[in-house]
Design a protein around this motif. Structure first.
Motif, mmCIF file in Angstrom:
data_model
loop_
_atom_site.group_PDB
_atom_site.id
_atom_site.type_symbol
_atom_site.label_atom_id
_atom_site.label_comp_id
_atom_site.label_asym_id
_atom_site.label_seq_id
_atom_site.Cartn_x
_atom_site.Cartn_y
_atom_site.Cartn_z
ATOM 1 N N ILE A 75 0.845 -1.203 0.000
ATOM 2 C CA ILE A 75 0.000 0.000 0.000
ATOM 3 C C ILE A 75 0.878 1.251 0.000
ATOM 4 C CG2 ILE A 75 -1.739 1.276 1.297
ATOM 5 C CD1 ILE A 75 -2.706 -1.456 2.361
ATOM 6 N N ALA A 76 1.970 1.213 0.805
ATOM 7 C CA ALA A 76 2.878 2.367 0.875
ATOM 8 C C ALA A 76 3.527 2.630 -0.486
ATOM 9 C CB ALA A 76 3.950 2.126 1.930
ATOM 10 N N ALA A 77 3.875 1.546 -1.197
ATOM 11 C CA ALA A 77 4.490 1.708 -2.525
ATOM 12 C C ALA A 77 3.510 2.352 -3.492
ATOM 13 C CB ALA A 77 4.950 0.347 -3.056
ATOM 14 N N ALA A 78 2.232 1.949 -3.396
ATOM 15 C CA ALA A 78 1.218 2.557 -4.260
ATOM 16 C C ALA A 78 1.081 4.043 -3.968
ATOM 17 C CB ALA A 78 -0.123 1.863 -4.049
ATOM 18 N N HIS A 79 1.041 4.357 -2.690
ATOM 19 C CA HIS A 79 0.911 5.782 -2.315
ATOM 20 C C HIS A 79 2.105 6.589 -2.786
ATOM 21 C CE1 HIS A 79 1.324 9.277 0.369
ATOM 22 N NE2 HIS A 79 0.027 9.365 0.152
ATOM 23 N N GLU A 80 3.315 6.056 -2.575
ATOM 24 C CA GLU A 80 4.528 6.799 -2.923
ATOM 25 C C GLU A 80 4.643 7.003 -4.433
ATOM 26 O OE1 GLU A 80 8.041 5.061 -1.399
ATOM 27 O OE2 GLU A 80 9.360 6.541 -2.287
ATOM 28 N N GLN A 81 4.350 5.938 -5.210
ATOM 29 C CA GLN A 81 4.529 6.021 -6.658
ATOM 30 C C GLN A 81 3.339 6.670 -7.362
ATOM 31 O OE1 GLN A 81 5.501 2.349 -8.551
ATOM 32 N NE2 GLN A 81 4.990 3.085 -10.574
ATOM 33 N N GLY A 105 -1.875 13.481 -12.178
ATOM 34 C CA GLY A 105 -2.065 12.483 -13.221
ATOM 35 C C GLY A 105 -3.195 11.524 -12.905
ATOM 36 N N GLU A 106 -3.476 10.675 -13.888
ATOM 37 C CA GLU A 106 -4.567 9.738 -13.713
ATOM 38 C C GLU A 106 -4.134 8.316 -14.031
ATOM 39 O OE1 GLU A 106 -9.148 9.015 -15.262
ATOM 40 O OE2 GLU A 106 -7.930 10.601 -16.116
ATOM 41 N N GLU A 107 -3.232 8.140 -15.004
ATOM 42 C CA GLU A 107 -2.825 6.815 -15.451
ATOM 43 C C GLU A 107 -1.380 6.546 -15.047
ATOM 44 O OE1 GLU A 107 -6.477 6.092 -17.032
ATOM 45 O OE2 GLU A 107 -4.849 4.720 -17.476
ATOM 46 N N TYR A 108 -1.077 5.299 -14.608
ATOM 47 C CA TYR A 108 0.259 4.976 -14.110
ATOM 48 C C TYR A 108 0.729 3.630 -14.681
ATOM 49 C CZ TYR A 108 -1.491 8.424 -10.870
ATOM 50 O OH TYR A 108 -2.035 9.534 -10.339
ATOM 51 N N ASP A 109 2.042 3.466 -14.758
ATOM 52 C CA ASP A 109 2.662 2.292 -15.384
ATOM 53 C C ASP A 109 2.534 1.066 -14.475
ATOM 54 O OD1 ASP A 109 5.371 1.886 -17.562
ATOM 55 O OD2 ASP A 109 4.628 0.325 -16.250
ATOM 56 N N VAL A 110 1.866 0.008 -14.977
ATOM 57 C CA VAL A 110 1.650 -1.216 -14.196
ATOM 58 C C VAL A 110 2.974 -1.912 -13.896
ATOM 59 C CG1 VAL A 110 0.624 -3.517 -14.244
ATOM 60 C CG2 VAL A 110 -0.651 -1.565 -15.105
ATOM 61 N N SER A 122 3.565 -1.383 -21.687
ATOM 62 C CA SER A 122 2.726 -0.270 -22.159
ATOM 63 C C SER A 122 1.290 -0.353 -21.639
ATOM 64 C CB SER A 122 2.708 -0.243 -23.695
ATOM 65 O OG SER A 122 4.007 -0.140 -24.212
ATOM 66 N N ILE A 123 1.153 -0.731 -20.381
ATOM 67 C CA ILE A 123 -0.176 -0.765 -19.764
ATOM 68 C C ILE A 123 -0.216 0.272 -18.655
ATOM 69 C CG2 ILE A 123 -1.857 -2.138 -18.484
ATOM 70 C CD1 ILE A 123 -0.804 -4.602 -19.873
ATOM 71 N N ASN A 124 -1.122 1.237 -18.766
ATOM 72 C CA ASN A 124 -1.290 2.275 -17.750
ATOM 73 C C ASN A 124 -2.703 2.193 -17.181
ATOM 74 O OD1 ASN A 124 1.303 3.393 -18.174
ATOM 75 N ND2 ASN A 124 0.535 4.414 -19.998
ATOM 76 N N LEU A 125 -2.795 2.217 -15.840
ATOM 77 C CA LEU A 125 -4.096 2.106 -15.176
ATOM 78 C C LEU A 125 -4.239 3.188 -14.118
ATOM 79 C CD1 LEU A 125 -4.164 -1.764 -14.625
ATOM 80 C CD2 LEU A 125 -5.272 -0.506 -16.466
ATOM 81 N N THR A 151 -7.780 0.977 -9.843
ATOM 82 C CA THR A 151 -7.579 -0.370 -10.388
ATOM 83 C C THR A 151 -6.205 -0.916 -10.006
ATOM 84 O OG1 THR A 151 -8.933 0.273 -12.290
ATOM 85 C CG2 THR A 151 -7.628 -1.742 -12.517
ATOM 86 N N MET A 152 -5.192 -0.045 -10.008
ATOM 87 C CA MET A 152 -3.797 -0.469 -9.779
ATOM 88 C C MET A 152 -3.572 -1.036 -8.372
ATOM 89 S SD MET A 152 -0.789 -0.196 -11.451
ATOM 90 C CE MET A 152 -0.428 1.367 -12.212
ATOM 91 N N LEU A 153 -4.100 -0.370 -7.345
ATOM 92 C CA LEU A 153 -3.839 -0.786 -5.964
ATOM 93 C C LEU A 153 -4.357 -2.194 -5.662
ATOM 94 C CD1 LEU A 153 -2.700 -0.162 -3.217
ATOM 95 C CD2 LEU A 153 -4.793 1.066 -2.649
ATOM 96 N N PRO A 154 -5.628 -2.546 -6.020
ATOM 97 C CA PRO A 154 -6.072 -3.936 -5.792
ATOM 98 C C PRO A 154 -5.220 -4.962 -6.537
ATOM 99 C CG PRO A 154 -7.952 -2.501 -6.223
ATOM 100 C CD PRO A 154 -6.726 -1.694 -6.506
ATOM 101 N N ILE A 155 -4.779 -4.617 -7.771
ATOM 102 C CA ILE A 155 -3.922 -5.553 -8.518
ATOM 103 C C ILE A 155 -2.602 -5.757 -7.781
ATOM 104 C CG2 ILE A 155 -2.573 -5.822 -10.642
ATOM 105 C CD1 ILE A 155 -4.898 -4.555 -12.165
ATOM 106 N N GLY A 156 -2.013 -4.662 -7.247
ATOM 107 C CA GLY A 156 -0.759 -4.777 -6.485
ATOM 108 C C GLY A 156 -0.916 -5.677 -5.275
ATOM 109 N N ILE A 157 -2.013 -5.495 -4.529
ATOM 110 C CA ILE A 157 -2.264 -6.328 -3.338
ATOM 111 C C ILE A 157 -2.466 -7.774 -3.754
ATOM 112 C CG2 ILE A 157 -3.873 -6.725 -1.442
ATOM 113 C CD1 ILE A 157 -4.355 -3.679 -1.401
ATOM 114 N N LEU A 158 -3.196 -7.992 -4.855
ATOM 115 C CA LEU A 158 -3.456 -9.349 -5.357
ATOM 116 C C LEU A 158 -2.152 -10.068 -5.718
ATOM 117 C CD1 LEU A 158 -5.610 -11.399 -6.335
ATOM 118 C CD2 LEU A 158 -5.582 -10.240 -8.532
ATOM 119 N N ILE A 159 -1.280 -9.393 -6.496
ATOM 120 C CA ILE A 159 0.005 -9.990 -6.900
ATOM 121 C C ILE A 159 0.886 -10.254 -5.672
ATOM 122 C CG2 ILE A 159 2.144 -9.576 -8.172
ATOM 123 C CD1 ILE A 159 -0.217 -10.316 -9.928
#
Length: 636
Positions: free
Chosen positions: A488-494, A504-509, A536-539, A543-551
């Motif tokens: 979660i901290a990595a998502a917040h920082e990045q 911004g709105e879209e970020y590199d997966v 080349s996938i930006n979300l 959407t990005m944070l749940p995917i990060g937790i899932l992985i």
């Protein structure tokens, strides 16, 4: 001249001379080469000064440092930093020294310089003093990289750094991981270096197996250590030191086999005399000998003698042995005092140990917070520099815009006086909108600052609790909790806190997931290869944070349960088609131990993330196929 002016000027004159002398004292010491390494002849021994004098010069060096441009006068700045660092170490203010050690690494090109090795070593020793195991591990990786670059300068040989990593794993209580690391990287390699190096590694591995209650392995490695030290194989450390280490390992063997008999008492007494007389800089061996002798007298009910030797061990080991060893000594002392019917003294010693433990852990946490503050200040400095650059560009643009506006206004005044008032109203409205927008941006930055601080505090509290417990089961749970918080901290920082992406709105997966997966790989002792395909996938963040937790959960599951021989390969493929996200995750484990507890936290988190993104998950063996829906996206 009036006599009163004379008496006023003279003190000022001498004060100026004293200040000039102190500045020169700082400037002529700790001069550095072009690679930032200190010229040895310019080093200074602060022990020859009084405490007040050291404080005085330390204050002057800080004042001198403030006058320097750290980019243009980088070498002078490094010299001033070295002066401050050494002054504070002599004053035993290691937390202050730590701040300036990190500042030294922030000078231009310092992180890749030869001097960075010395700085990382000193940071390592500061964390070692407070038993901050995470801080120690963080220093080993840059030391490994710099060591190979600078021909293994300052004890950065691979064998030495691998031994440090193994020691930290053992000290942290990861005995299973430590035993595998020792057998894989240290035992055979140390045999090629020196018989004493092999014996020390073998004895340490035997001690690790003692914690795992594997008696056969303890006996095997300890006998191997004693055997090589009794052999005729020469050592670069000399015969006396070789015999000294042999006796130390023999004493460990007596302890493990509980051979507390009279002849071993005489052996321990002779060893203690040799340790104190000839090897006084290795305090831990004298502490162990006193511990052995004290335990012998305790077991033979000679409690007063036992108390004498345990007190000596505590005195010798103060601030030099681990918290675990200190606890063993205090607990034995309390048992002895109980046997002597000194219950009040026993209670006082228990309280004394509790205070010692709290103080040690508090220092550990204080150093963590110091490092966090240094990182925060560094980030703020970078942001300030970027804002200054942006403001400069903005000022030039505004100037050009104003000139053009004036020309247009002159033309408008000549022909359209009535439209002038309207333009003024529009301009005032634009300024108000701009002011409100900047205010909102400031509030957003402040909010993100607080979120980041709170996440860092939570991580510190989790680490603090982690070191408070001894059960491996609960340690693993706290480790998993720390990884989840870090995700979660990595998502917040990045995704939020980055100055480039604040609006911004879209970020590199791939960038985000690489940060999470690399962190898991770094703390694992397993041999892992990761194939991450998410080009080349930006979300968006929703959407990005749940995917990060899932992985994070899937990969943690693989590292914990997947069974393999030499190399664990993890493949992650992510694709995006309009509003549909497809994820394929699998590992190369030959078999898989599946948890029967469907209500486990990890499974619940995975299902929760999939439900949050209105997705599905199917699994065949160790391969997962997941489909998800974009959340709150403008693409839909």
């Amino acid at each position: 001249m009036n006599i009163k002016y004379f008496f006023f000027i003279i003190p000022l004159f001498f004060l100026g001379l004293l200040n000039s002398f102190s500045q020169e004292h700082v400037k002529k010491h700790y001069l550095v080469n072009k690679d930032y390494t200190v010229i040895e002849s310019t080093m200074y021994n602060f022990n020859q000064l009084t405490k007040d004098s050291v404080l005085y010069y330390e204050k002057k060096s800080k004042k001198y440092l403030k006058t320097l441009d750290r980019k243009k006068e980088r070498y002078k700045a490094m010299g001033a930093l070295q002066y401050i660092i050494n002054a504070n170490i002599s004053l035993k203010r290691v937390d202050t020294a730590l701040v300036y050690l990190y500042q030294g690494l922030e000078l231009p090109e310092a992180k890749t310089s030869k001097a960075a090795i010395d700085l990382h070593w000193r940071i390592f020793r500061v964390f070692s003093y407070s038993e901050n195991l995470v801080g120690q591990l963080e220093q080993i990786k840059p030391l490994e990289e710099l060591g190979s670059k600078f021909n293994f300068y300052r004890e950065t040989e691979p064998q030495n750094l691998k031994k440090l990593r193994g020691d930290v794993l053992s000290s942290a209580g990861f005995y299973e991981e430590a035993s595998k690391y020792y057998t894989q990287y240290l035992v055979k390699d140390s045999l090629k270096v020196d018989p004493i190096s092999y014996a020390v590694v073998a004895n340490d591995l035997a001690s690790i197996y003692e914690e795992l209650n594997k008696k056969d392995s303890v006996l095997k490695y300890r006998l191997n250590a004693i055997k090589i030290l009794k052999s005729k194989k020469s050592s670069i450390f000399g015969t006396d030191y070789k015999n000294y280490i042999r006796d130390y390992i023999l004493l460990h063997d007596f302890w493990h086999q509980e051979l507390f008999v009279n002849k071993n008492l005489e052996f321990a007494e002779n060893f203690l005399k040799n340790a104190v007389t000839n090897f006084s800089d290795e305090a831990h061996t004298a502490v162990f000998a006193n511990h052995f002798i004290g335990t012998y007298y305790f077991k033979t009910k000679q409690y007063q003698k036992a108390l004498t030797f345990i007190d000596t061990a505590l005195e010798l080991g103060e601030k030099k042995v681990s918290l675990k060893k200190t606890q063993e000594l205090y607990f034995l002392k309390i048992r002895i005092l109980d046997k002597l019917d000194k219950e009040e003294t026993a209670t006082k010693n228990l309280e004394k140990f509790k205070a010692f433990k709290i103080n040690r852990l508090a220092k550990n946490r204080a150093l963590d917070l110091t490092k966090y503050d240094v990182d925060k200040i560094t980030n703020l400095k970078e942001e300030a520099e970027q804002r200054a650059l942006n403001n400069n560009i903005e000022r030039k643009n505004i100037t050009s815009l104003l000139i053009l506006t004036i020309i247009i206004l002159v033309i408008l005044i000549l022909g359209f006086y009535s439209s002038k008032k309207k333009n003024k109203i529009i301009k005032a409205s634009e300024k108000e909108t701009s002011r409100e927008l900047k205010e909102k941006e400031f509030l957003l930055r402040e909010l993100n600052h607080r979120v980041k601080n709170n996440l860092a505090l939570i991580l510190s509290l989790v680490k603090f609790q982690y070191y408070e417990i001894d059960e491996p089961k609960y340690k693993n749970k706290f480790q998993s909790l720390e990884n989840r918080i870090k995700t979660i901290a990595a998502a917040h920082e990045q995704l939020l806190y980055s100055k480039e992406n604040i609006e911004g709105e879209e970020y590199d997966v791939k960038e985000y997931l690489s940060k999470i997966t690399n962190a898991l790989i770094d703390i694992s002792t397993k041999n892992i290869k990761l194939n991450l395909d998410a080009k080349s996938i930006n979300l968006n963040i929703d959407t990005m944070l749940p995917i990060g937790i899932l992985i994070n959960e899937l990969m943690s599951n693989s590292l914990k349960h997947a069974l393999f021989k030499d190399l664990l390969i993890i493949d992650i493929q992510i694709s995006l088609l309009q509003s549909d996200i497809s994820i394929t995750y699998k590992d190369s484990g030959a078999t898989f131990i599946e948890s029967k507890n469907s209500k486990s936290l990890g499974v619940s988190i995975i299902n929760s993330m999939i439900k949050q993104l209105k997705g599905t998950i199917t699994r065949i063996d160790s391969e997962y196929k997941i489909t998800l829906q974009l959340k709150n996206s403008k693409k839909v």
